[in-house]
Write a protein that holds these residues in place. Structure first.
Motif, PDB file in Angstrom:
ATOM      1  N   GLU A  73      57.948  20.525  18.492  1.00  0.00           N
ATOM      2  CA  GLU A  73      59.319  20.044  18.425  1.00  0.00           C
ATOM      3  C   GLU A  73      59.485  18.724  17.672  1.00  0.00           C
ATOM      4  O   GLU A  73      60.462  18.542  16.955  1.00  0.00           O
ATOM      5  CB  GLU A  73      59.875  19.878  19.851  1.00  0.00           C
ATOM      6  N   ASP A  74      58.562  17.798  17.826  1.00  0.00           N
ATOM      7  CA  ASP A  74      58.772  16.442  17.327  1.00  0.00           C
ATOM      8  C   ASP A  74      57.906  16.074  16.131  1.00  0.00           C
ATOM      9  O   ASP A  74      57.839  14.914  15.750  1.00  0.00           O
ATOM     10  CB  ASP A  74      58.507  15.427  18.458  1.00  0.00           C
ATOM     11  N   LEU A  75      57.244  17.046  15.532  1.00  0.00           N
ATOM     12  CA  LEU A  75      56.280  16.737  14.482  1.00  0.00           C
ATOM     13  C   LEU A  75      56.899  16.010  13.284  1.00  0.00           C
ATOM     14  O   LEU A  75      56.340  15.017  12.822  1.00  0.00           O
ATOM     15  CB  LEU A  75      55.576  18.012  14.020  1.00  0.00           C
ATOM     16  N   PRO A  76      58.052  16.443  12.742  1.00  0.00           N
ATOM     17  CA  PRO A  76      58.606  15.721  11.589  1.00  0.00           C
ATOM     18  C   PRO A  76      58.900  14.256  11.888  1.00  0.00           C
ATOM     19  O   PRO A  76      58.607  13.374  11.057  1.00  0.00           O
ATOM     20  CB  PRO A  76      59.888  16.500  11.277  1.00  0.00           C
ATOM     21  N   ALA A  77      59.454  13.978  13.066  1.00  0.00           N
ATOM     22  CA  ALA A  77      59.772  12.590  13.414  1.00  0.00           C
ATOM     23  C   ALA A  77      58.499  11.773  13.606  1.00  0.00           C
ATOM     24  O   ALA A  77      58.415  10.616  13.155  1.00  0.00           O
ATOM     25  CB  ALA A  77      60.626  12.547  14.682  1.00  0.00           C
ATOM     26  N   VAL A  78      57.503  12.362  14.262  1.00  0.00           N
ATOM     27  CA  VAL A  78      56.241  11.655  14.473  1.00  0.00           C
ATOM     28  C   VAL A  78      55.556  11.386  13.134  1.00  0.00           C
ATOM     29  O   VAL A  78      55.047  10.282  12.884  1.00  0.00           O
ATOM     30  CB  VAL A  78      55.316  12.473  15.394  1.00  0.00           C
ATOM     31  N   ARG A  79      55.542  12.379  12.274  1.00  0.00           N
ATOM     32  CA  ARG A  79      54.901  12.205  10.965  1.00  0.00           C
ATOM     33  C   ARG A  79      55.593  11.116  10.158  1.00  0.00           C
ATOM     34  O   ARG A  79      54.928  10.262   9.554  1.00  0.00           O
ATOM     35  CB  ARG A  79      54.923  13.529  10.191  1.00  0.00           C
ATOM     36  N   ALA A  80      56.924  11.093  10.148  1.00  0.00           N
ATOM     37  CA  ALA A  80      57.656  10.060   9.419  1.00  0.00           C
ATOM     38  C   ALA A  80      57.324   8.674   9.962  1.00  0.00           C
ATOM     39  O   ALA A  80      57.124   7.715   9.201  1.00  0.00           O
ATOM     40  CB  ALA A  80      59.158  10.327   9.500  1.00  0.00           C
ATOM     41  N   HIS A  81      57.259   8.561  11.282  1.00  0.00           N
ATOM     42  CA  HIS A  81      56.913   7.273  11.900  1.00  0.00           C
ATOM     43  C   HIS A  81      55.513   6.836  11.506  1.00  0.00           C
ATOM     44  O   HIS A  81      55.290   5.667  11.135  1.00  0.00           O
ATOM     45  CB  HIS A  81      57.023   7.393  13.420  1.00  0.00           C
ATOM     46  N   GLN A  82      54.555   7.755  11.579  1.00  0.00           N
ATOM     47  CA  GLN A  82      53.179   7.408  11.253  1.00  0.00           C
ATOM     48  C   GLN A  82      53.012   7.029   9.791  1.00  0.00           C
ATOM     49  O   GLN A  82      52.290   6.081   9.451  1.00  0.00           O
ATOM     50  CB  GLN A  82      52.255   8.583  11.605  1.00  0.00           C
ATOM     51  N   LEU A  83      53.671   7.749   8.908  1.00  0.00           N
ATOM     52  CA  LEU A  83      53.566   7.435   7.486  1.00  0.00           C
ATOM     53  C   LEU A  83      54.139   6.059   7.183  1.00  0.00           C
ATOM     54  O   LEU A  83      53.576   5.295   6.394  1.00  0.00           O
ATOM     55  CB  LEU A  83      54.265   8.503   6.647  1.00  0.00           C
ATOM     56  N   THR A  84      55.253   5.724   7.800  1.00  0.00           N
ATOM     57  CA  THR A  84      55.847   4.401   7.602  1.00  0.00           C
ATOM     58  C   THR A  84      54.917   3.314   8.117  1.00  0.00           C
ATOM     59  O   THR A  84      54.699   2.289   7.444  1.00  0.00           O
ATOM     60  CB  THR A  84      57.204   4.313   8.315  1.00  0.00           C
ATOM     61  N   ARG A  85      54.360   3.530   9.294  1.00  0.00           N
ATOM     62  CA  ARG A  85      53.453   2.539   9.880  1.00  0.00           C
ATOM     63  C   ARG A  85      52.215   2.342   9.007  1.00  0.00           C
ATOM     64  O   ARG A  85      51.823   1.202   8.714  1.00  0.00           O
ATOM     65  CB  ARG A  85      53.033   2.999  11.276  1.00  0.00           C
ATOM     66  N   LEU A  86      51.597   3.435   8.571  1.00  0.00           N
ATOM     67  CA  LEU A  86      50.398   3.337   7.747  1.00  0.00           C
ATOM     68  C   LEU A  86      50.706   2.709   6.392  1.00  0.00           C
ATOM     69  O   LEU A  86      49.924   1.900   5.869  1.00  0.00           O
ATOM     70  CB  LEU A  86      49.785   4.725   7.555  1.00  0.00           C
ATOM     71  N   ARG A  87      51.842   3.067   5.803  1.00  0.00           N
ATOM     72  CA  ARG A  87      52.230   2.504   4.505  1.00  0.00           C
ATOM     73  C   ARG A  87      52.424   0.992   4.610  1.00  0.00           C
ATOM     74  O   ARG A  87      51.948   0.229   3.759  1.00  0.00           O
ATOM     75  CB  ARG A  87      53.506   3.175   4.007  1.00  0.00           C
ATOM     76  N   ASP A  88      53.105   0.552   5.656  1.00  0.00           N
ATOM     77  CA  ASP A  88      53.333  -0.885   5.838  1.00  0.00           C
ATOM     78  C   ASP A  88      52.015  -1.632   6.025  1.00  0.00           C
ATOM     79  O   ASP A  88      51.805  -2.713   5.446  1.00  0.00           O
ATOM     80  CB  ASP A  88      54.243  -1.130   7.046  1.00  0.00           C
ATOM     81  N   THR A  89      51.119  -1.061   6.825  1.00  0.00           N
ATOM     82  CA  THR A  89      49.828  -1.711   7.054  1.00  0.00           C
ATOM     83  C   THR A  89      48.988  -1.732   5.786  1.00  0.00           C
ATOM     84  O   THR A  89      48.334  -2.737   5.473  1.00  0.00           O
ATOM     85  CB  THR A  89      49.068  -0.992   8.184  1.00  0.00           C
ATOM     86  N   ALA A  90      48.998  -0.635   5.033  1.00  0.00           N
ATOM     87  CA  ALA A  90      48.237  -0.581   3.781  1.00  0.00           C
ATOM     88  C   ALA A  90      48.747  -1.613   2.784  1.00  0.00           C
ATOM     89  O   ALA A  90      47.959  -2.287   2.109  1.00  0.00           O
ATOM     90  CB  ALA A  90      48.314   0.825   3.186  1.00  0.00           C
ATOM     91  N   GLU A  91      50.062  -1.749   2.677  1.00  0.00           N
ATOM     92  CA  GLU A  91      50.630  -2.744   1.770  1.00  0.00           C
ATOM     93  C   GLU A  91      50.254  -4.155   2.204  1.00  0.00           C
ATOM     94  O   GLU A  91      49.947  -5.018   1.369  1.00  0.00           O
ATOM     95  CB  GLU A  91      52.146  -2.581   1.716  1.00  0.00           C
ATOM     96  N   ALA A  92      50.253  -4.391   3.514  1.00  0.00           N
ATOM     97  CA  ALA A  92      49.878  -5.711   4.009  1.00  0.00           C
ATOM     98  C   ALA A  92      48.412  -6.004   3.733  1.00  0.00           C
ATOM     99  O   ALA A  92      48.045  -7.125   3.331  1.00  0.00           O
ATOM    100  CB  ALA A  92      50.173  -5.800   5.507  1.00  0.00           C
TER     101      ALA A  92
END
Length: 245
Positions: free
Chosen positions: A116-135
């Protein structure tokens, strides 16, 4: 598809077909690890993922491994295997004698999130990983400019060449100051990757500058302790990427 211990990249469909053809010729089963396949945080949304290797297989020679622990939550130790029915039955029978089974509650949580929640979880994880990678990209270039790395298109870690500082010496110096590091030689054999470390993208982005500052201090201590053992040759992007999608 892993290209080496601690390194890797996503193979396109043509490469996957070539791999399958070579495996057929050799009579080999292909074990495909797709645990990070959904974590392409550096890939534009309009670019589709390659089809799974198993989708190209007509000879039932592909065994695919997946995990909820990478995409959903590291503490959710639930994974799965996709293979020919006969092999799955053999694996299930063998497993009865080697463990007591996965926790029921964890399986129910994984099933709920995947259904049920995979798209929302994936979007959250991608944003989190992208922000950390940029930092990490900014902080490493500022505080350890002589270290080399290639920003991957996704995944859970950076694979970093330490400019000649022994990864083992870095890990030992970190133990004394509370900085936990994964030395590169843990992902190779016979001393391979000695002058590399793997940096997981688990630190929240706001905490990254402080984390890299402590890493730089640890590197200075390792050098003072004699951890300088010559400089690795930089081989370009493909040989030094962390495990990606």
């Amino acid at each position: 598809m892993a290209a080496g211990a601690g390194r890797g990249r996503a193979e396109d469909e043509e490469q996957r077909r070539e791999l399958l053809a070579a495996a057929r010729s050799a009579g080999t089963v292909v074990l495909v690890d797709e645990t990070t396949a959904e974590l392409g945080w550096g890939v534009p949304e309009e670019v589709p993922l390659p089809r799974p290797t198993a989708a190209l297989d007509r000879a039932a020679q592909v065994v695919t491994v997946g995990s909820a622990g990478k995409l959903l939550w590291g503490g959710l130790r639930i994974g799965w295997v996709r293979a020919a029915p006969a092999l799955v039955r053999r694996l299930a029978t063998t497993r009865v004698y080697s463990d007591v089974g996965a926790p029921v509650l964890d399986q129910l949580i994984a099933a709920e999130l995947l259904a049920e929640d995979l798209p929302a979880v994936r979007a959250h994880q991608l944003t989190r990983l992208r922000d950390t990678a940029e930092a990490f990209t900014a902080a490493l270039r500022e505080q350890l400019p002589h270290w080399r790395f290639t920003v991957p298109p996704g995944g859970l870690s950076f694979w970093v060449a330490t400019g000649g500082v022994s990864g083992t010496a870095l890990a030992r110096a970190g133990e004394r100051s509370g900085v936990r590091l994964a030395a590169g030689n843990r992902f190779g054999s016979d001393g391979a990757f000695e002058h590399h470390i793997r940096i997981p993208l688990t630190v929240p982005a706001p905490a990254v500058p402080a984390a890299v500052r402590r890493l730089a201090e640890t590197a200075a201590r390792a050098e003072d302790d004699g951890g300088w053992r010559g400089t690795d040759e930089w081989r370009g992007t493909d040989d030094n990427q962390p495990l990606a999608v």
